[in-house]
Design a protein around this motif. Structure first.
Motif, mmCIF file in Angstrom:
data_model
loop_
_atom_site.group_PDB
_atom_site.id
_atom_site.type_symbol
_atom_site.label_atom_id
_atom_site.label_comp_id
_atom_site.label_asym_id
_atom_site.label_seq_id
_atom_site.Cartn_x
_atom_site.Cartn_y
_atom_site.Cartn_z
ATOM 1 N N UNK A 163 22.715 52.292 40.413
ATOM 2 C CA UNK A 163 24.006 52.911 40.086
ATOM 3 C C UNK A 163 24.848 52.052 39.151
ATOM 4 N N UNK A 332 27.786 54.482 36.869
ATOM 5 C CA UNK A 332 29.028 55.013 37.429
ATOM 6 C C UNK A 332 29.626 54.118 38.508
ATOM 7 N N UNK A 333 28.864 53.145 38.999
ATOM 8 C CA UNK A 333 29.415 52.251 40.027
ATOM 9 C C UNK A 333 30.270 51.169 39.374
ATOM 10 N N UNK A 334 31.290 50.738 40.074
ATOM 11 C CA UNK A 334 32.173 49.662 39.589
ATOM 12 C C UNK A 334 32.618 49.882 38.146
ATOM 13 N N UNK A 335 33.305 50.989 37.866
ATOM 14 C CA UNK A 335 33.716 51.270 36.485
ATOM 15 C C UNK A 335 34.621 50.159 35.952
ATOM 16 N N UNK A 347 38.263 39.420 39.251
ATOM 17 C CA UNK A 347 38.048 40.096 40.539
ATOM 18 C C UNK A 347 36.686 40.793 40.551
ATOM 19 N N UNK A 351 33.464 40.203 42.960
ATOM 20 C CA UNK A 351 32.800 41.299 43.659
ATOM 21 C C UNK A 351 31.306 41.339 43.331
ATOM 22 N N UNK A 354 29.840 38.985 45.656
ATOM 23 C CA UNK A 354 29.797 39.563 47.004
ATOM 24 C C UNK A 354 28.647 40.574 47.118
ATOM 25 N N UNK A 355 28.443 41.330 46.049
ATOM 26 C CA UNK A 355 27.323 42.299 46.009
ATOM 27 C C UNK A 355 25.992 41.558 46.160
ATOM 28 N N UNK A 358 25.374 40.451 49.684
ATOM 29 C CA UNK A 358 24.864 41.525 50.543
ATOM 30 C C UNK A 358 23.389 41.778 50.239
#
Lengths: 436, 436
Positions: A163, A332-335, A347, A351, A354-355, A358
């Motif tokens: 994505x 479309x993810x994290x536009x 920021x 993230x 952080x991704x 995970x």
């Protein structure tokens, strides 16, 4: 009119039949691009069946000029026989995956020369003098290209089908295109995520030495919860087009080349399943190494390289994946429009990390699952199997299982890949209590 | 031969055309089951266009005996016009979802009497004297059947299309069957998960009073991370066949009946999106209530019922979902064979609660996202819009947004639904600082 009477003129329309040697020679001879590439008279071609996998027929055809590999799916699991049917459509999905991977990671998969959906048959370039990486690892060979190649393969195939790179519509179309490959997924669901943790006819392990450990696994409810969560993620986490079976038996290598083969388990699943598969198989090669040494410390350098490789596979994969994301995420993810300006960029970068954290946690869990299945499930690997003395083999296996259990259940200490390699190093000479 | 010349004899094969009144009358008259059900001469039927939604044409046809509702998709977004095209295939997915929901939650969706894929047209029973629930809530009406019905609908449609109830193969087939509905998903991805948090032409809010809050949202990077994570879950979390637009405008009620309509946004997505949609719309009705009172405290009982309903919707949903899981989960997730014996059963039960806790966290986040989009995005709702005094409206809206922001970003305190209703109650009389 006349062509309508000859559907076989279109190779895609041929009815399935198993192509044994004489048939296969005729078939290849009828495909001009293949015949010309091989060179010489078809009658002079040398044809050998070499399939050592569990599912398919694989022939090598050698002509005067060059050689090709021909892979044909059987309507059943080759390892087991006709009692375990398996759809031929897997050849279609393997072909789809191979062509997609070739676009995304050029030079890292075999070139497809011909495919026939009806015959469930794919003809590929012959990889020579490549060998199955697992065999090289058993022999203690180091592969200097491996880290760079496998991390490029994973970073590019996973990122560009996620994505982060696709529109949601393209992603859904991709998921749908591979949804029919569920029989192959089911093998994974059963053999990796279920059977090793319960009594199942096909399970086997190094008896009697691991009898106690096998029983402990079957009673370990924390482990059962952990494997069930991983199974659910495998079934319902379509993050990217994954290879689905990315062990060291699916990687062919020379010291200067790496090719990923056999993506017939491909579907849209969790990225950590592929990355974890690579790490698990390297860790198993590490733990098996002690069982292969003829004199204490003989494979010390190899084992050091092995753990170094584990660390580099994760670190380089993460670095390349992050670079692709930073470089031009069109998905479309994290536009990007939600992370404008300097503060927004910082920021988003936080993230991204952080991704990856995970994804690392998923990877550690899936790696552990892949280790357990090779020691207690149906399909074992030669890393351990070629250790002839069963007590030594069980010792190596028990060390790997101890690490795997911790990776799946006692997850908190595994924050970085160094935590994994550190734990593996500590277990190098651990003496497990064996049964029998 | 002759039938081959008349493809229109099969209604499924008709080419799309917009059916205006005279056309529609002829069309319905040609479908025997519809004509007989309506009763009387077709020329005597009363036909009214009643579509107040954003996307489609909806006609009510009344005959001597009974009435039907006819819904036809337009090739564009009705609210906006031909400049915003939208695939007719949504009528196909809506029909698929309606029939599946009717099997799983009998009596809780309108009965489909006729469907024509080519015309993107569906004829359903006329729901009478049902009204759109949102209208009733604005008027302060309580619906005693609502909790039981909506929680049965959600528990059954979500559970039975999840990995807990389906084989992995059935699940993948379901995902693929709805994958083509991505244009409708894209509306959600844009209007709920992206636009309200950035400058977008279609955004609107109660100006000037919420100007400051709108700007704050656009700069709130914690919120942008949270909404991006939710968006990714929406795009890549196919947990179950969700309705996809389960607000109180998609629910028709009497005091004794509940019907869920309009599942054209249906696809395999995260369960929390449906549950969160219901909770969000109840919370908005609660916050709007203060704006509708003509005397202080006039709607006190209604507001109490509203928060009680929020709590019961989650609690009853969770109870029913868990009961279905305990009663006979036949899916491939959490195989019972890994949780044998008394200890195994207890561990699985603990894991069921952990699963519901994760679903609750998703639900809280999605509910918050649904609130924000109704106050700053394209599509608003009459709960707030019918508050005529813009300052009072903005006050109600700001209270809802304050709760939503906390639910999305300061998630730790929201462990149970009582934490949500408690926070809502505390904000009932909070006086926000308004702009302008």
């Amino acid at each position: 009119m006349s062509s309508a009477h000859r559907p076989s003129a279109d190779p895609g329309q041929e009815d399935y039949r198993i192509l044994h040697e004489p048939d296969l020679r005729d078939y290849v001879a009828r495909i001009p691009v293949l015949a010309a590439g091989l060179g010489g008279e078809p009658s002079s071609w040398a044809i050998t069946e070499v399939g050592d996998g569990n599912l398919n027929l694989v022939f090598i055809v050698k002509g005067a000029r060059s050689g090709v590999a021909v892979k044909q799916a059987l309507p059943y699991v080759r390892l087991v026989g006709e009692s375990w049917p398996l759809p031929l459509s897997r050849a279609h999905y393997e072909y789809l995956a191979l062509t997609r991977q070739a676009e995304l990671a050029p030079g890292l998969v075999p070139t497809v020369l011909h495919h026939n959906d009806g015959l469930a048959l794919t003809v590929m370039e012959l990889l020579e003098p490549h060998i199955i990486m697992r065999k090289g690892l058993v022999a203690g060979t180091q592969y200097p290209r491996f880290v760079d190649d496998i991390t490029t393969f994973m970073a590019r195939t996973l990122f560009f089908t996620s994505d982060l790179a696709l529109s949601a519509a393209e992603k859904k179309e991709g998921i749908a295109a591979f949804a029919g490959n569920h029989a192959l997924c089911k093998i994974t669901e059963d053999l990796i995520f279920t059977d090793p943790y319960r009594i199942a006819e096909q399970n086997r392990w190094t008896e009697p030495y691991l009898d106690g450990l096998a029983a402990a696994l079957r009673d370990d409810l924390d482990l059962h919860v952990a494997i069930s969560r991983l199974k659910l993620k495998f079934m319902a986490g379509p993050e990217a087009l994954i290879h689905g079976d990315l062990h060291t038996g699916s990687i062919m290598v020379t010291e200067s080349q790496t090719r990923v083969i056999d993506p017939e388990f491909a579907f849209y699943g969790p990225m950590g399943f592929d990355v974890g598969a690579v790490l698990a198989n390297l860790l198993m090669a590490y733990f098996a190494s002690a069982g292969h040494e003829r004199a204490p410390g003989e494979r010390h350098a190899f084992e050091g390289w092995m753990l170094e490789t584990v660390a580099q596979v994760w670190n380089e994969f993460a670095r390349k994946f992050l670079d692709l994301w930073r470089g031009g995420a069109a998905g479309d993810a994290y536009p990007i429009s939600l992370f404008a300006g300097e503060q927004g960029a910082a920021r988003l970068e936080a993230e991204r990390h952080a991704y990856m954290q995970r994804l690392f946690a998923d990877t550690v869990g899936f790696a552990a699952a892949k280790i357990v299945r090779r020691i207690f499930g149906l399909a074992h690997n030669i890393d351990f199997e070629l250790i002839e003395d069963p007590r030594r083999r069980a010792t190596s296996e028990a060390r790997a299982v101890r690490l795997a259990r911790a990776m799946m259940v006692e997850t908190a200490p595994f924050r970085t890949i160094a935590d994994v390699t550190g734990a593996a190093r500590k277990l190098r000479d651990w003496q497990p209590e064996l049964s029998g």
